[in-house]
Design an enzyme around this catalytic site. Structure first.
Site, PDB file in Angstrom:
ATOM      1  CE1 TYR A 107      -3.664   2.451   0.523  1.00 12.88           C
ATOM      2  CE2 TYR A 107      -2.467   3.208   2.448  1.00 12.88           C
ATOM      3  CZ  TYR A 107      -3.474   3.375   1.526  1.00 12.88           C
ATOM      4  OH  TYR A 107      -4.299   4.462   1.611  1.00 12.88           O
ATOM      5  CE  LYS A 204      -9.004   1.176   2.219  1.00 13.37           C
ATOM      6  NZ  LYS A 204      -7.591   0.838   2.260  1.00 13.37           N
TER       7      LYS A 204
HETATM    8  C1  LIG Z   1      -6.390   1.471   2.673  1.00 11.13           C
HETATM    9  C2  LIG Z   1      -5.246   0.629   3.065  1.00 11.13           C
HETATM   10  C3  LIG Z   1      -4.401   0.998   4.125  1.00 11.13           C
HETATM   11  C4  LIG Z   1      -4.559   2.297   4.885  1.00 11.13           C
HETATM   12  O1  LIG Z   1      -5.747   2.358   5.588  1.00 11.13           O
HETATM   13  P1  LIG Z   1      -6.591   3.724   5.847  1.00 11.13           P
HETATM   14  O2  LIG Z   1      -7.782   3.235   6.553  1.00 11.13           O
HETATM   15  O3  LIG Z   1      -6.861   4.341   4.520  1.00 11.13           O
HETATM   16  O4  LIG Z   1      -5.705   4.604   6.684  1.00 11.13           O
HETATM   17  C5  LIG Z   1      -3.385   0.126   4.461  1.00 11.13           C
HETATM   18  N1  LIG Z   1      -3.178  -1.026   3.789  1.00 11.13           N
HETATM   19  C6  LIG Z   1      -3.957  -1.396   2.765  1.00 11.13           C
HETATM   20  C7  LIG Z   1      -3.690  -2.687   2.076  1.00 11.13           C
HETATM   21  C8  LIG Z   1      -5.003  -0.593   2.361  1.00 11.13           C
HETATM   22  O5  LIG Z   1      -5.764  -0.962   1.323  1.00 11.13           O
END
Ligand SMILES: *Cc1c(COP(=O)(O)O)cnc(C)c1O
Length: 388
Positions: A107, A204
Site C-alpha cells: 500500500y 475496507k
Molecule cells: C487502505 C489501506 C491501508 C490504509 O488504511 P486507511 O484506513 O486508509 O488509513 C493500508 N493497507 C492497505 C492494504 C489498504 O488498502
C-alpha cells in the site's frame, strides 16, 4: 473475554455475527449503543466503573475491539482512527537504529509513512520482494526488529507465505506484522499462521460500506497488547464511537459479503482473462498464479481484488477505460459493496516514485478493480463496454 473463548470454536458465520455482542447492561439493547461521551462521572475521586476518559476507554470501541479479536482468532483487538494510524502505532514499538524488512509491493500510504515520516527518526526500512522468502533471510541482521508484509499485495496480488516468514521472524527475534486488509479475516487469519500482529484498514472489507475510515490491530501476546494500548492512548489516534458502531455493524455481514465478493471476483477475473484486448490479469485465484499453492493453503478463497493491463498498455488507453465504466465508480479505496475502478499509478500509488513503481512491475497502464457484490453479469457487461 469468556464469550470470546466460547466463540473461539464456533464456525465463521456464528463467530462473526456474535463477536463482541453483549446486551447493553443498562437497557438490554442488543446492539452496543454509540457511547458518544468524552468522560464518565466518578462517584468519589478515583472511584469509577472502569471508565475514566474516552481516549482510554469507550464501551462502543471495546465491543468492536473484542469483535476484531474474535474474527481474527486472536486474543486482543485495538481499533485506530485509520489504517495508517494502526500502522503508525506498530512502528512506534521500535527505536532509532532498529531495522524493518518490508515488502517492496505494498500500500502506497504505508510506504509513504515508512520513508517520509519514520526514516528521519532513525528507523531503517529495507524493501525486498517478499514473495521469495530467501530475499528476506538475506537481509536479516541483529538489528531486524520487525518484518512487515502484505498478502495479497496491493495492487499486483502477489502472495507471500505467511508461515514461512513467521519462521524467519522467530529465528531473528523480530515481530511479524501482516497487513491483512485485502484478504479480510474471513479469508485469511495470519495469527493462525504464526504472525505476531495483524493489521487492517477497517475502512475496507470490515466496514464494507464505504462510509468510515478506521484501522485495527489484533494480537495474542498480552505484553505486546499492553505496549500497543499504551501507544494508542498516548498518541491518541482512537476512532470515535459512531465509527466503531459502523464497523461493528459491518462485521456482522462480513462472511456474506465476502462470499459474494469471491463469487463475483471469479466471474470478472475469468471474463477479463479471455478478453482479446486484455494483456494480463493479476488475481491470486488462477491456478497458474506464481504462488497459487500458497494462496490456496493460507486463504479460504481468493476475493474480489484484481488488477489488469491492456494489450495497449498506454496511459491514454487506461484513462479511457477508467472514464467509461458506469457501474464501477472511479475512486480510491476498496472492499465496499459497490464496485470500484482505480488507476494505481496516478491515484493510490502516486506517492511511490515512477522508476520505483515500474521496477516493481506496476506499469502506467495498470488498472485495479475492487469487485463489489452487485450482479456479476452487470459488472461483466460494464467492463465489456468500457474496454471496447
Ligand atoms: C487502505 C489501506 C491501508 C490504509 O488504511 P486507511 O484506513 O486508509 O488509513 C493500508 N493497507 C492497505 C492494504 C489498504 O488498502
Amino acid at each position: 473475554m469468556s464469550d470470546q473463548l466460547f466463540l473461539a470454536d464456533k464456525k465463521a458465520a456464528t463467530r462473526i455475527i456474535h463477536a463482541g455482542s453483549h446486551p447493553d447492561p443498562s437497557t438490554g439493547a442488543i446492539m452496543t449503543p454509540i457511547y458518544q461521551t468524552s468522560t464518565y462521572v466518578q462517584s468519589a475521586p478515583g472511584v469509577n466503573q472502569g471508565y475514566e476518559y474516552a481516549r482510554s476507554q469507550n464501551p462502543t470501541r471495546f465491543a468492536l475491539e473484542e469483535a476484531l479479536a474474535v474474527i481474527e482468532n486472536g486474543k486482543y483487538g485495538l481499533a485506530f482512527s485509520s489504517g495508517v494510524a494502526a500502522t503508525d502505532a506498530v512502528i512506534k514499538l521500535l527505536a532509532p537504529g532498529d531495522e524493518v524488512i518490508a515488502a517492496n509491493d505494498m500500500y502506497g500510504g504505508t510506504y509513504r509513512l515508512f520513508t517520509k515520516v519514520f526514516e528521519k527518526f532513525g528507523i531503517r526500512f529495507i524493501y525486498v520482494d517478499t514473495t521469495h522468502t530467501a530475499n528476506i533471510e538475506a537481509v536479516v541482521t541483529p538489528k531486524t526488529k520487525l518484518i512487515w508484509i502484505e498478502t495479497p499485495t496491493n495492487p499486483l496480488m502477489n502472495i507471500t507465505d505467511i508461515h514461512a516468514v513467521s519462521k524467519i521472524a522467530r529465528k531473528a527475534g523480530a515481530l511479524l506484522c501482516v497487513d491483512n486488509t485485502f484478504a479480510s479475516p474471513y479469508l485469511q487469519n495470519p495469527l493462525n499462521l504464526g504472525a505476531d500482529i495483524v493489521m487492517h484498514s477497517a475502512t475496507k472489507y470490515l466496514g464494507g460500506h464505504s462510509d468510515v475510515i478506521q484501522g485495527a490491530l489484533v494480537m495474542n501476546d498480552q505484553g505486546l497488547r499492553d505496549q500497543l494500548y499504551f501507544i494508542q492512548k498516548s498518541c491518541g489516534a482512537v476512532p470515535g464511537p459512531l465509527d466503531c458502531f459502523l464497523v461493528l455493524r459491518g462485521i456482522k455481514t462480513l462472511h456474506v459479503r465476502m462470499k459474494q465478493h469471491c463469487e463475483n471476483g471469479f466471474v470478472v477475473a475469468h471474463f477479463l482473462r479471455k478478453h482479446p484486448n486484455v494483456e494480463r490479469v493479476y488475481w491470486c485465484g488462477f491456478n497458474d498464479h506464481p504462488n497459487y499453492e500458497i494462496a490456496k493453503n493460507q486463504m479460504k478463497a481468493f476475493g474480489g481484488m484484481m488488477s489488469f493491463t491492456l494489450k495497449d498498455d498506454s496511459m491514454e488507453t487506461a484513462k479511457r477505460v477508467l472514464s467509461s465504466t458506469r457501474i464501477f465508480s472511479l475512486a480510491e479505496s476498496l472492499g465496499g459493496v459497490e464496485s470500484l475502478i482505480n488507476h494505481p499509478s496516478s491515484m493510490t500509488h502516486a506517492s511511490i516514485p515512477r522508476e520505483e513503481r515500474i521496477k516493481n512491475g506496476l506499469s502506467d497502464g495498470l488498472i485495479r478493480l475492487s469487485v463489489g457484490i452487485e450482479d456479476a453479469d452487470d459488472l461483466v457487461e460494464d467492463l465489456k463496454q468500457a474496454i471496447g
